[in-house]
Design an enzyme around this catalytic site. Sequence first.
Site, PDB file in Angstrom:
ATOM      1  N   HIS A   1      48.554  43.621  34.756  1.00 20.14           N
ATOM      2  CA  HIS A   1      49.257  42.783  35.738  1.00 20.14           C
ATOM      3  C   HIS A   1      49.710  43.606  36.931  1.00 20.14           C
ATOM      4  O   HIS A   1      49.591  43.181  38.078  1.00 20.14           O
ATOM      5  CB  HIS A   1      50.422  42.046  35.074  1.00 20.14           C
ATOM      6  CG  HIS A   1      49.976  40.836  34.296  1.00 20.14           C
ATOM      7  ND1 HIS A   1      49.352  40.939  33.070  1.00 20.14           N
ATOM      8  CD2 HIS A   1      49.997  39.512  34.598  1.00 20.14           C
ATOM      9  CE1 HIS A   1      49.040  39.721  32.642  1.00 20.14           C
ATOM     10  NE2 HIS A   1      49.410  38.844  33.547  1.00 20.14           N
ATOM     11  N   LYS A   2      50.225  44.776  36.664  1.00 15.95           N
ATOM     12  CA  LYS A   2      50.643  45.639  37.778  1.00 15.95           C
ATOM     13  C   LYS A   2      49.437  46.007  38.641  1.00 15.95           C
ATOM     14  O   LYS A   2      49.498  45.986  39.876  1.00 15.95           O
ATOM     15  CB  LYS A   2      51.321  46.900  37.235  1.00 15.95           C
ATOM     16  CG  LYS A   2      51.887  47.795  38.327  1.00 15.95           C
ATOM     17  CD  LYS A   2      52.721  48.936  37.762  1.00 15.95           C
ATOM     18  CE  LYS A   2      53.407  49.717  38.865  1.00 15.95           C
ATOM     19  NZ  LYS A   2      52.490  50.257  39.870  1.00 15.95           N
TER      20      LYS A   2
END
Lengths: 206, 293
Positions: free
Chosen positions: A36-37
């Site tokens: 996600h990052k």
Amino acid sequence: MIRLTTPISDEEILGLKVGDQVSLSGVIITGRDAAHKYMIDNFIGKANPTPSESEVYARLKTVLKGGVIYHCGPVVGGLETKQYRFVAAGPTTSSREEPYQADVIKHFGVKSVIGKGGMGAKTSAACVENKACYLHAIGGAAVFLAQSVVKVTDVLKLEFGVPEAMWIIEVKDFPVVVTMDAHGGSLHRDIATASAEVMKRLVGIK
Amino acid sequence: MKPLDIDLREPLLELVRRTSTELAPDVAALIERAAATESKGTAAWNAMQTVLENIHLAREKSAPICQDTGHITFHVHSPFGYSQRMLIEQMLWAVRTASAKTYLRPNSVDSLTGKNSGDNTGLGFPMFYFHEWEKDELCFDLMLKGGGCENVGAQYRLPHAPLGAGRDLEGVRRVVLDAIDKAQGYGCSPGIIGVGIGGDRGTGYLVSKEQLFRRLDDKNPNAELAALEERILSEANQLGIGPMGFGGKTTILAVKIGANHRVPACFFVSVSYACWADRRGRLSWKNGEVSYD
């Protein structure tokens, strides 16, 4: 039991409500903290991905359009031969992706997120706005759920390590429950509100 | 056999395999009892049925009950004269081999670079604690504790005004219930709660984790703590959080409380949450004989 197969349509999502049991089939992708990052840092709100990441971006766009992202860091066998197989693959806690999830849903057109523990108000709003939902798998039921993974198609960003890599997998009859729907419903919000009331009685304040 | 001659690598590997793939009988028994209390057809009931099936499958397939094989903690009790470095080498071999055999997920990540070591070793990973004792035997207690439940642990400093929690057991009760309420289903309920009263911030948590090595059907030798354990268990199960946070009757399976001395200025209450997949195992070695418990 409602049967869904990826890619999932808006109509199918709108037909789901909190509490529905769903049996999911088709191609999905795992993604958790590092993934996600990475998506936020490299693709979302960026004009163009750097050349080194453009291939991954193209794959993600294909898999995630109408697709499903699974918060999961599996145990994977066959690492040396690359004949990958999922040995244990239950959900990880989703709330850590709360800062990112809404943007990922919107950017890629994700239709469902699978995880455990539920997510917060920002993701719930994104589910309403983008016609998406949150599907809860049973935490810790790793061998049971791995049985529904019939094929490991590919892996992206294996350099993140086995748990954090994005595994493209094919599932068959993967069992989940709708706990956040596209109409603003959230089982998690309701349970937390109710338990807070009980807490007031048990602690005798507020 | 002399203390420097023993080779427990294979038995230690078997300890890791068993701990990752088989739940201890006391844990499994409480889960079965909890499953029977949920109403048939509810999400809670379905969740518990899946949990039971998974426990069975993991044992049958010799595969990890949960993919998060967690922080790895060894507590070693040994008689005088055993080399800690030698025992650590053997435990490291067992952990590396178990990782290669997929009994453990590669779970040790460099906090600065994000790189996964790939074999569950690294700085402070696994964790080893040594205790010398009078008995003429070696005992290895192993715990595999996943990150989801570790994340919902909490430490309170009493007095804690928002809950009206003072420096007494009533204050302890209030903050422990608060930690359970805040955990909701995030820690994979129904969970097991270890509480450490006192100590400093480090040992407070250590005491709370040591409670998680207790058998779930034991009785606290301190009557006041035994009563508090029962009361918190009963009240936590009134919160209605239920299995997975779906709502239901069983939120917590057991509460275990221990206490250390503290300094006058500090009164910490440390809460550790173990998910239902509470994986602990024991290897004992005496007179050349190995047994598992």
